[in-house]
Write a protein that holds these residues in place. Sequence first.
Motif, PDB file in Angstrom:
ATOM      1  N   ALA A   9     -24.583 -18.782  61.913  1.00  0.00           N
ATOM      2  CA  ALA A   9     -24.395 -18.001  63.141  1.00  0.00           C
ATOM      3  C   ALA A   9     -24.102 -16.536  62.809  1.00  0.00           C
ATOM      4  O   ALA A   9     -24.443 -15.640  63.584  1.00  0.00           O
ATOM      5  CB  ALA A   9     -23.259 -18.586  63.980  1.00  0.00           C
ATOM      6  N   GLU A  10     -23.479 -16.292  61.660  1.00  0.00           N
ATOM      7  CA  GLU A  10     -23.199 -14.921  61.215  1.00  0.00           C
ATOM      8  C   GLU A  10     -24.448 -14.264  60.635  1.00  0.00           C
ATOM      9  O   GLU A  10     -24.403 -13.114  60.216  1.00  0.00           O
ATOM     10  CB  GLU A  10     -22.090 -14.924  60.159  1.00  0.00           C
ATOM     11  N   GLY A  11     -25.550 -15.015  60.562  1.00  0.00           N
ATOM     12  CA  GLY A  11     -26.799 -14.460  60.064  1.00  0.00           C
ATOM     13  C   GLY A  11     -27.054 -14.725  58.596  1.00  0.00           C
ATOM     14  O   GLY A  11     -27.928 -14.100  57.988  1.00  0.00           O
ATOM     15  N   PHE A  12     -26.309 -15.649  58.034  1.00  0.00           N
ATOM     16  CA  PHE A  12     -26.491 -15.956  56.620  1.00  0.00           C
ATOM     17  C   PHE A  12     -27.784 -16.745  56.423  1.00  0.00           C
ATOM     18  O   PHE A  12     -28.072 -17.652  57.180  1.00  0.00           O
ATOM     19  CB  PHE A  12     -25.297 -16.742  56.078  1.00  0.00           C
ATOM     20  N   ASP A  13     -28.542 -16.394  55.372  1.00  0.00           N
ATOM     21  CA  ASP A  13     -29.830 -17.029  55.116  1.00  0.00           C
ATOM     22  C   ASP A  13     -29.880 -17.527  53.670  1.00  0.00           C
ATOM     23  O   ASP A  13     -29.782 -16.736  52.720  1.00  0.00           O
ATOM     24  CB  ASP A  13     -30.949 -16.015  55.365  1.00  0.00           C
ATOM     25  N   TRP A  14     -30.045 -18.840  53.500  1.00  0.00           N
ATOM     26  CA  TRP A  14     -30.063 -19.438  52.165  1.00  0.00           C
ATOM     27  C   TRP A  14     -31.292 -19.022  51.381  1.00  0.00           C
ATOM     28  O   TRP A  14     -31.238 -18.888  50.157  1.00  0.00           O
ATOM     29  CB  TRP A  14     -29.963 -20.959  52.255  1.00  0.00           C
ATOM     30  N   ALA A  15     -32.406 -18.789  52.074  1.00  0.00           N
ATOM     31  CA  ALA A  15     -33.626 -18.361  51.382  1.00  0.00           C
ATOM     32  C   ALA A  15     -33.415 -16.995  50.733  1.00  0.00           C
ATOM     33  O   ALA A  15     -33.851 -16.764  49.597  1.00  0.00           O
ATOM     34  CB  ALA A  15     -34.798 -18.322  52.357  1.00  0.00           C
ATOM     35  N   ASP A  16     -32.750 -16.092  51.448  1.00  0.00           N
ATOM     36  CA  ASP A  16     -32.470 -14.769  50.878  1.00  0.00           C
ATOM     37  C   ASP A  16     -31.532 -14.876  49.673  1.00  0.00           C
ATOM     38  O   ASP A  16     -31.708 -14.180  48.672  1.00  0.00           O
ATOM     39  CB  ASP A  16     -31.838 -13.853  51.930  1.00  0.00           C
ATOM     40  N   THR A  17     -30.549 -15.747  49.778  1.00  0.00           N
ATOM     41  CA  THR A  17     -29.614 -15.931  48.662  1.00  0.00           C
ATOM     42  C   THR A  17     -30.346 -16.464  47.440  1.00  0.00           C
ATOM     43  O   THR A  17     -30.155 -15.979  46.321  1.00  0.00           O
ATOM     44  CB  THR A  17     -28.476 -16.888  49.061  1.00  0.00           C
ATOM     45  N   ALA A  18     -31.189 -17.458  47.657  1.00  0.00           N
ATOM     46  CA  ALA A  18     -31.959 -18.023  46.541  1.00  0.00           C
ATOM     47  C   ALA A  18     -32.884 -16.970  45.934  1.00  0.00           C
ATOM     48  O   ALA A  18     -33.015 -16.885  44.709  1.00  0.00           O
ATOM     49  CB  ALA A  18     -32.753 -19.238  47.020  1.00  0.00           C
ATOM     50  N   ALA A  19     -33.507 -16.154  46.778  1.00  0.00           N
ATOM     51  CA  ALA A  19     -34.402 -15.102  46.280  1.00  0.00           C
ATOM     52  C   ALA A  19     -33.621 -14.067  45.479  1.00  0.00           C
ATOM     53  O   ALA A  19     -34.099 -13.585  44.437  1.00  0.00           O
ATOM     54  CB  ALA A  19     -35.126 -14.436  47.439  1.00  0.00           C
ATOM     55  N   ARG A  20     -32.406 -13.745  45.934  1.00  0.00           N
ATOM     56  CA  ARG A  20     -31.563 -12.791  45.201  1.00  0.00           C
ATOM     57  C   ARG A  20     -31.211 -13.334  43.813  1.00  0.00           C
ATOM     58  O   ARG A  20     -31.255 -12.615  42.823  1.00  0.00           O
ATOM     59  CB  ARG A  20     -30.296 -12.513  46.018  1.00  0.00           C
ATOM     60  N   VAL A  21     -30.908 -14.636  43.755  1.00  0.00           N
ATOM     61  CA  VAL A  21     -30.584 -15.254  42.473  1.00  0.00           C
ATOM     62  C   VAL A  21     -31.828 -15.328  41.588  1.00  0.00           C
ATOM     63  O   VAL A  21     -31.770 -15.059  40.384  1.00  0.00           O
ATOM     64  CB  VAL A  21     -29.973 -16.659  42.690  1.00  0.00           C
ATOM     65  N   ALA A  22     -32.965 -15.650  42.182  1.00  0.00           N
ATOM     66  CA  ALA A  22     -34.214 -15.774  41.417  1.00  0.00           C
ATOM     67  C   ALA A  22     -34.699 -14.422  40.904  1.00  0.00           C
ATOM     68  O   ALA A  22     -35.434 -14.368  39.910  1.00  0.00           O
ATOM     69  CB  ALA A  22     -35.292 -16.420  42.285  1.00  0.00           C
ATOM     70  N   ALA A  23     -34.275 -13.344  41.542  1.00  0.00           N
ATOM     71  CA  ALA A  23     -34.739 -12.012  41.156  1.00  0.00           C
ATOM     72  C   ALA A  23     -34.373 -11.666  39.718  1.00  0.00           C
ATOM     73  O   ALA A  23     -35.044 -10.831  39.090  1.00  0.00           O
ATOM     74  CB  ALA A  23     -34.175 -10.967  42.114  1.00  0.00           C
ATOM     75  N   ARG A  24     -33.369 -12.316  39.175  1.00  0.00           N
ATOM     76  CA  ARG A  24     -32.997 -12.023  37.780  1.00  0.00           C
ATOM     77  C   ARG A  24     -34.093 -12.440  36.803  1.00  0.00           C
ATOM     78  O   ARG A  24     -34.110 -11.998  35.668  1.00  0.00           O
ATOM     79  CB  ARG A  24     -31.675 -12.676  37.417  1.00  0.00           C
ATOM     80  N   PHE A  25     -35.005 -13.301  37.265  1.00  0.00           N
ATOM     81  CA  PHE A  25     -36.094 -13.756  36.401  1.00  0.00           C
ATOM     82  C   PHE A  25     -37.339 -12.868  36.528  1.00  0.00           C
ATOM     83  O   PHE A  25     -38.293 -13.055  35.784  1.00  0.00           O
ATOM     84  CB  PHE A  25     -36.466 -15.208  36.734  1.00  0.00           C
ATOM     85  N   LEU A  26     -37.331 -11.931  37.488  1.00  0.00           N
ATOM     86  CA  LEU A  26     -38.511 -11.104  37.731  1.00  0.00           C
ATOM     87  C   LEU A  26     -38.996 -10.324  36.513  1.00  0.00           C
ATOM     88  O   LEU A  26     -40.201 -10.361  36.218  1.00  0.00           O
ATOM     89  CB  LEU A  26     -38.255 -10.137  38.886  1.00  0.00           C
ATOM     90  N   PRO A  27     -38.134  -9.611  35.812  1.00  0.00           N
ATOM     91  CA  PRO A  27     -38.662  -8.850  34.657  1.00  0.00           C
ATOM     92  C   PRO A  27     -39.380  -9.730  33.645  1.00  0.00           C
ATOM     93  O   PRO A  27     -40.451  -9.365  33.149  1.00  0.00           O
ATOM     94  CB  PRO A  27     -37.409  -8.213  34.050  1.00  0.00           C
ATOM     95  N   ALA A  28     -38.824 -10.885  33.344  1.00  0.00           N
ATOM     96  CA  ALA A  28     -39.460 -11.775  32.364  1.00  0.00           C
ATOM     97  C   ALA A  28     -40.764 -12.339  32.921  1.00  0.00           C
ATOM     98  O   ALA A  28     -41.747 -12.481  32.174  1.00  0.00           O
ATOM     99  CB  ALA A  28     -38.510 -12.909  32.001  1.00  0.00           C
ATOM    100  N   LEU A  29     -40.785 -12.659  34.213  1.00  0.00           N
ATOM    101  CA  LEU A  29     -42.013 -13.179  34.822  1.00  0.00           C
ATOM    102  C   LEU A  29     -43.112 -12.121  34.828  1.00  0.00           C
ATOM    103  O   LEU A  29     -44.280 -12.427  34.605  1.00  0.00           O
ATOM    104  CB  LEU A  29     -41.737 -13.683  36.242  1.00  0.00           C
ATOM    105  N   ARG A  30     -42.746 -10.872  35.109  1.00  0.00           N
ATOM    106  CA  ARG A  30     -43.730  -9.782  35.078  1.00  0.00           C
ATOM    107  C   ARG A  30     -44.322  -9.633  33.685  1.00  0.00           C
ATOM    108  O   ARG A  30     -45.538  -9.465  33.524  1.00  0.00           O
ATOM    109  CB  ARG A  30     -43.073  -8.472  35.488  1.00  0.00           C
ATOM    110  N   ALA A  31     -43.444  -9.675  32.700  1.00  0.00           N
ATOM    111  CA  ALA A  31     -43.889  -9.491  31.316  1.00  0.00           C
ATOM    112  C   ALA A  31     -44.751 -10.656  30.839  1.00  0.00           C
ATOM    113  O   ALA A  31     -45.656 -10.467  30.027  1.00  0.00           O
ATOM    114  CB  ALA A  31     -42.682  -9.333  30.399  1.00  0.00           C
ATOM    115  N   ALA A  32     -44.501 -11.853  31.371  1.00  0.00           N
ATOM    116  CA  ALA A  32     -45.235 -13.043  30.920  1.00  0.00           C
ATOM    117  C   ALA A  32     -46.651 -13.101  31.475  1.00  0.00           C
ATOM    118  O   ALA A  32     -47.511 -13.786  30.917  1.00  0.00           O
ATOM    119  CB  ALA A  32     -44.480 -14.302  31.316  1.00  0.00           C
TER     120      ALA A  32
END
Length: 179
Positions: free
Chosen positions: A115-138
Motif C-alpha cells: 500500500a506504501e508503494g513497495f514493489d518486489w520486482a524493483d527490489t529484485a532488479a536493484r539486487v540483480a544490478a550488481r551482476f550487470l558489469p559482469a554480464l555486460r563483459a561476458a
Amino acid sequence: MSGEGADDREPSPRGRRERPAVPAYQRALGLLVRREHSATELKRKLRGKGVEVDELDAAVETLQRQGFQDDRRYAEALVRSRALAGQGPIRIRAELRVNGVPAADVDAAFEAAEAEGFDWADTAARVAARFLPALRAAGRGAEAIKLRHKAVGFLLRRGFSQDQARQALALCAEGDDEP
C-alpha cells in the motif's frame, strides 16, 4: 598472627556490589527501547537471561496492553528494513515465522508495504544490478549463461521467487539496452 581464621574467608570482589535482580518487565522494556521485537523473540531472550516463564509472560502481556510491544508493528518494521536491505519476501516471511509472528500480522505487514508503494520486482532488479558489469563483459556466450545462473541463484538465496529473479534479470537486460 592476628588474622587467624582469615584463610577461611572468601575473597570479596573489589569494588563490586551485587546488583539487584532486574524485573522481567524492565528487561523487556530495555530490549524494546533499542528496536522492535516480536513477543516470541522477547520471551526467548528473557528465558535466556534466566527469567521465569510466568514472570516473562506477565511482562510481555503488560507491554502489549501498554502498546509497547505489537507483533504487527514489529512485522511492518522488519518487512521495511529487510526489503531495503535487498531481501525478498520468501526470506522475510520465513524470518517472521521463526520469530513467532501470527500469519495474519505477516500478511498485514506485506499489504501495508504494498500500500506504501513497495514493489518486489524493483527490489529484485536493484539486487540483480550488481551482476550487470559482469554480464555486460561476458557478452552472450557460455560465460553469460553461467553468470545468469549465478545471479538467479543469488536472488533465490536472498528470498526472491524464481519468477521474480528472472524478471529482475530481464529488467536489468532491458535497462542495459538503452543508450
